[in-house]
Motif scaffolding. Structure first.
Motif, PDB file in Angstrom:
ATOM      1  N   ASP A  86     -27.972  24.200   0.315  1.00 13.36           N
ATOM      2  CA  ASP A  86     -27.349  23.541   1.456  1.00 13.36           C
ATOM      3  C   ASP A  86     -26.362  24.510   2.087  1.00 13.36           C
ATOM      4  OD1 ASP A  86     -28.595  21.005   1.085  1.00 13.36           O
ATOM      5  OD2 ASP A  86     -27.204  20.593  -0.564  1.00 13.36           O
ATOM      6  N   TYR A  87     -26.482  24.712   3.399  1.00  6.00           N
ATOM      7  CA  TYR A  87     -25.610  25.622   4.133  1.00  6.00           C
ATOM      8  C   TYR A  87     -24.845  24.836   5.194  1.00  6.00           C
ATOM      9  CZ  TYR A  87     -28.771  29.124   2.158  1.00  6.00           C
ATOM     10  OH  TYR A  87     -29.512  29.889   1.308  1.00  6.00           O
ATOM     11  N   THR A  88     -23.530  24.977   5.249  1.00  6.04           N
ATOM     12  CA  THR A  88     -22.775  24.372   6.346  1.00  6.04           C
ATOM     13  C   THR A  88     -22.752  25.322   7.537  1.00  6.04           C
ATOM     14  OG1 THR A  88     -20.704  25.227   5.438  1.00  6.04           O
ATOM     15  CG2 THR A  88     -21.321  22.985   4.817  1.00  6.04           C
ATOM     16  N   GLY A  89     -23.010  26.602   7.288  1.00  6.62           N
ATOM     17  CA  GLY A  89     -23.130  27.597   8.355  1.00  6.62           C
ATOM     18  C   GLY A  89     -24.596  27.930   8.562  1.00  6.62           C
TER      19      GLY A  89
END
Length: 159
Positions: free
Chosen positions: A129-132
């Protein structure tokens, strides 16, 4: 051989044996102190078999062998706290064996530089999971999805 192998969908870790204690003490060169509860400190000056061993009555110990090897055996939990920086330089191979889960928390960036190849074998699923954003650059890339590859996005650009 020590390492990891995949058996069905499970990874099996072969145990790394603890080196045998090179005990070869000869009187009067071995000096042992034992406390009332059973803790021991041993300084062995036997020629060509010099070693140091300190052992807690629980079984936790460290031992320095005649060739300079150090064995640390901890029978319960181990805690290391470093108040500032910690640098580790290993000139040979490093093997890490963990029988259960491994949780890593990094308060800053994680930078990995590999001068050779990187190989991963995952016995289960992978979730990232990447927030960026994610950027992958490669000279060439092969993607094999087995029976299907699913992509969901507002827009997908393919050359």
């Amino acid at each position: 051989e020590i390492g990891v192998r995949l058996v069905g969908s499970e990874m099996c870790i072969r145990d790394r044996p603890e080196p045998a204690a090179p005990y070869a003490a000869v009187y009067p060169y071995n000096h042992v102190y034992e406390s009332e509860s059973g803790h021991t400190k041993e300084y062995d000056d036997t020629p060509d078999a010099e070693r140091i061993r300190e052992r807690h009555r629980s079984g936790t110990f460290y031992e320095v062998h005649p060739n300079g090897d150090r064995v640390t055996h901890i029978v319960n939990n181990n805690y290391t706290i470093v108040a500032t920086n910690n640098d580790v330089h290993i000139k040979g191979v490093c093997n890490l064996f963990i029988d259960q889960d491994c949780n890593t928390t990094i308060g800053g960036n994680w930078n990995i530089n590999v001068t050779g190849d990187k190989n991963e074998t995952i016995g289960g699923n992978v979730t990232e999971d990447y927030t960026g954003s994610q950027k992958t650059t490669a000279a060439s890339m092969d993607i094999n999805g087995g029976s299907a590859i699913d992509m969901d996005a507002g827009r997908i650009d393919l050359n």
